[in-house]
Design an enzyme around this catalytic site. Structure first.
Site, PDB file in Angstrom:
ATOM      1  CB  SER A  26      44.528  16.246 -55.091  1.00 19.37           C
ATOM      2  OG  SER A  26      44.477  17.211 -56.078  1.00 19.37           O
TER       3      SER A  26
ATOM      4  CB  ALA B 138      53.896  24.597 -64.939  1.00 20.42           C
TER       5      ALA B 138
ATOM      6  CB  THR C  17      51.467  15.188 -53.155  1.00 24.83           C
ATOM      7  OG1 THR C  17      52.115  15.082 -54.425  1.00 24.83           O
ATOM      8  CG2 THR C  17      51.095  16.624 -52.878  1.00 24.83           C
TER       9      THR C  17
HETATM   10  C1  G16 Z   1      49.222  19.777 -54.650  1.00 26.24           C
HETATM   11  C2  G16 Z   1      49.418  21.232 -54.348  1.00 26.24           C
HETATM   12  C3  G16 Z   1      50.035  21.911 -55.541  1.00 26.24           C
HETATM   13  C4  G16 Z   1      51.328  21.214 -55.925  1.00 26.24           C
HETATM   14  C5  G16 Z   1      51.064  19.710 -56.142  1.00 26.24           C
HETATM   15  C6  G16 Z   1      52.282  18.882 -56.424  1.00 26.24           C
HETATM   16  O1  G16 Z   1      48.336  19.633 -55.717  1.00 26.24           O
HETATM   17  O2  G16 Z   1      48.183  21.814 -54.021  1.00 26.24           O
HETATM   18  O3  G16 Z   1      50.262  23.249 -55.229  1.00 26.24           O
HETATM   19  O4  G16 Z   1      51.855  21.758 -57.083  1.00 26.24           O
HETATM   20  O5  G16 Z   1      50.439  19.181 -54.991  1.00 26.24           O
HETATM   21  O6  G16 Z   1      53.075  18.808 -55.301  1.00 26.24           O
HETATM   22  P1  G16 Z   1      54.373  17.932 -55.216  1.00 26.24           P
HETATM   23  O7  G16 Z   1      55.187  18.208 -56.454  1.00 26.24           O
HETATM   24  O8  G16 Z   1      55.030  18.459 -53.982  1.00 26.24           O
HETATM   25  O9  G16 Z   1      53.980  16.497 -55.159  1.00 26.24           O
HETATM   26  P2  G16 Z   1      47.094  18.656 -55.680  1.00 26.24           P
HETATM   27  O10 G16 Z   1      46.305  19.024 -56.873  1.00 26.24           O
HETATM   28  O11 G16 Z   1      47.642  17.253 -55.716  1.00 26.24           O
HETATM   29  O12 G16 Z   1      46.421  18.970 -54.390  1.00 26.24           O
END
Ligand code: G16
Length: 571
Positions: free
Chosen positions: A84, A397, A528
């Site tokens: 992502s 957001a 992530t």
């Molecule tokens: C993923 C999740 C989102 C989340 C984001 C950031 O997004 O699907 O719901 O807001 O990670 O997560 P974190 O702040 O825990 O790193 P994506 O678009 O990277 O799949």
């Protein structure tokens, strides 16, 4: 590809080896790489994410897990190969459940046990899953796979396919797709009642969106539509560019789309895309103050499940319209339609936000009598909370979100169709039905969300600046800090306050208390990336910046920061 019903007596072998002796030869070919060391892979906010080089065994095993999930549910499940918003060298797995949503949280533990098992323990973990979930291994297991544009994605999707085949799964590989497209296909294939007009195929997905957009803009003079300025789309150099080009072709003169930042002309997510625009509060690469003043633009992320809008005003100042502003625009639409249809007291409408939601968005929704609920970061949590409403709008957001309408609401609306005589009500009903068709019911979808925003701007006859003016964001700042072990940072359930380490909790509380009225800040470990995220809000931009930096320094000092203390913001 069809799914079969459960057999009366589940075939649960003492060990999966009885059915698949080949596992003994195949598993050692996909051992955990030495480079993984002692690292524990975590399923995180949206699946596994890490450097692609250490994920081979994880993909092979997640192919197997997706098949077991399919056998358990007697439905198709899915596996998306993407990291992502993460940088190009990373990759990741997002598992898709039979309803088209994210993997059931009760199965995340199995994903982690499998991903982290040493080779000789993998069979034991598989056996435990099969026994605990009473999975009939002779059942058909059907999985769909798709991937983003990362260099590593093709090879990793092949490993997932091999793992799935090993457990007797049938695999349909959709190749390059956005994450929400894969979710959509699974939802459609598993629920034939939704499969009107062949919406289950890739072409069907575009038809569904284009047809709904046409309905939502049917009241507008077609010449005016043709004359409307284009929407400039920053595709983060990702898969969204490829899929959006197909959609744009089908939209024709209904909506002019200019695609920027394609996979051919730059590195994925580098200084562009939704994450960059929203976190760094900077316009994406490929857009400039001089060339793009007054142009309406948006940014997707690497797998096109997020979107944020932005523009340079006539003075050249850049403005961001994030997921909060999208949620407010959508909420206004549904509130108005329900009111016109005299359903406002019968059908509940609510917006779900996370701790990152700007205080001004919350105030706007409250002032407009829209119910607001709070969920932990991660659409899997927001999605769950949004189910408390008949029409649940959830948006982070960062631009990740959608609108879900319960089946009984859709039935109620369909039943009204033949009874209405009032033209205003008929129009409202047609609109709300078209919105349901346009908005991806399975998961946040940048392409469908962007089209819905455009349809509403056309309906209101608003410029992007007029939409932006519905409320003014409170000044805020985000940054992140690298620490040795991000799991030491603990927060309350809604993530608005730290609970550990104790010294960090006290430091953040004291910094917020001395940052003036309406100031707030929180820290949370990312799900992530290997970092702790920091958010601060205050009455002035200088105040928000100072608070964010002070909190980032506190994280570094009290939670085991790596390297020098933070002196600048990191997106
Ligand atoms: C993923 C999740 C989102 C989340 C984001 C950031 O997004 O699907 O719901 O807001 O990670 O997560 P974190 O702040 O825990 O790193 P994506 O678009 O990277 O799949």
């Amino acid at each position: 590809m069809s799914t079969t019903a459960a057999s009366p007596a589940a075939a649960i072998p003492a060990s999966i080896l009885e059915k698949v002796p080949r596992l003994m030869d195949e598993l050692p070919k996909h051992s955990k790489p030495a480079a993984l060391g002692d690292k524990v892979l975590s399923y995180g906010t949206a699946g596994f994410r890490d450097n692609a080089d250490i994920l081979g065994s994880t993909f092979h095993r997640m192919g197997m897990l997706a098949v077991l999930r399919s056998k358990k549910e007697h439905k198709i499940t899915g596996l998306m190969v993407t990291a992502s918003h993460n940088a190009a060298p990373d990759n990741g797995v997002k598992l898709v459940d039979a309803d088209g949503g994210m993997l059931a949280q009760s199965w995340e533990k199995y994903a982690m046990q499998l991903a982290n098992a040493n080779t000789e323990k993998v069979v034991e973990v598989l056996d435990t899953i099969i026994r605990t979930e009473k999975i009939d291994v002779d059942q058909t297991g059907n999985i769909f796979i798709a991937r983003d544009t990362r260099v590593s994605s093709e090879h990793l999707s092949e490993l997932a396919r091999e793992g799935a085949l090993l457990l007797g799964g049938n695999v349909l590989d959709f190749g390059l797709q956005t994450t929400p497209q894969l979710h959509h296909f699974i939802r459609m294939w598993n629920h034939e009642q939704y499969n009107k007009g062949d919406w289950a195929s890739e072409a069907g997905y575009y038809n569904m969106l284009v047809d709904a957009f046409k309905q939502l803009t049917s009241g507008v003079d077609q010449k005016k539509l043709e004359m409307r300025t284009p929407l400039y789309v920053d595709c983060a150099h990702g898969v969204g560019a490829i899929q959006l080009a197909k959609l744009a072709k089908d939209l024709g003169d209904m909506l002019h789309i200019e695609i920027r930042n394609t996979p051919e002309d730059g590195e994925l997510n580098f200084e562009c895309g939704a994450e960059h625009a929203q976190k760094a509060r900077k316009h994406p690469a490929g857009f400039s103050r001089d060339a793009d003043r007054g142009k309406r633009a948006c940014s997707l992320d690497g797998d096109a499940d997020r979107v944020v809008f932005h523009y340079f005003d006539v003075q050249g100042e850049w403005h961001l319209l994030d997921g909060d502003k999208i949620a407010c625009l959508f909420a206004g639409f549904f509130a108005e339609k329900l009111k016109t249809l005299e359903l406002a007291s019968e059908i509940s409408l609510g917006v779900v936000q996370t701790a990152y939601a700007n205080g001004a968005a919350y105030n706007y929704l409250k002032a407009n009598n829209v119910q607001v609920a709070m969920a932990k970061t991660g659409v899997k949590y927001c999605h769950h909370k949004a189910l408390d409403y008949d029409i649940g709008i959830y948006f982070e957001a960062n631009g990740h979100g959608t609108v879900m309408m319960k089946d009984h609401v859709v039935d109620r609306l369909h039943k009204m169709e033949s009874t209405l005589t009032d033209e205003k009500k008929k129009y409202a009903l047609a609109n709300i039905t078209a919105a349901h068709q346009l908005i991806n019911q399975a998961v946040g979808d940048a392409l469908s969300d962007a089209l819905f925003v455009e349809a509403l701007l056309i309906q209101h006859d608003w410029s992007i600046a007029q939409w932006d003016a519905i409320y003014q964001d409170l000044p805020s700042r985000q940054t992140k800090v690298k620490i040795a072990d991000r799991t030491v940072v603990k927060t309350t359930e809604d993530e608005t306050a730290a609970t550990a380490p104790e010294a960090l909790k006290a430091a953040v509380e004291s910094l917020v208390a001395s940052a003036g009225p309406n100031a707030r800040a929180f820290v949370r470990p990312s799900g992530t990336e290997d970092a702790v995220r920091v958010y601060a809000e205050a009455e002035t931009q200088e105040g928000a910046d100072a608070l964010a930096l002070a909190v980032a320094k506190a994280v570094h000092e009290h939670a085991g920061g790596i390297g020098d203390a933070p002196s600048a913001f990191v997106a």
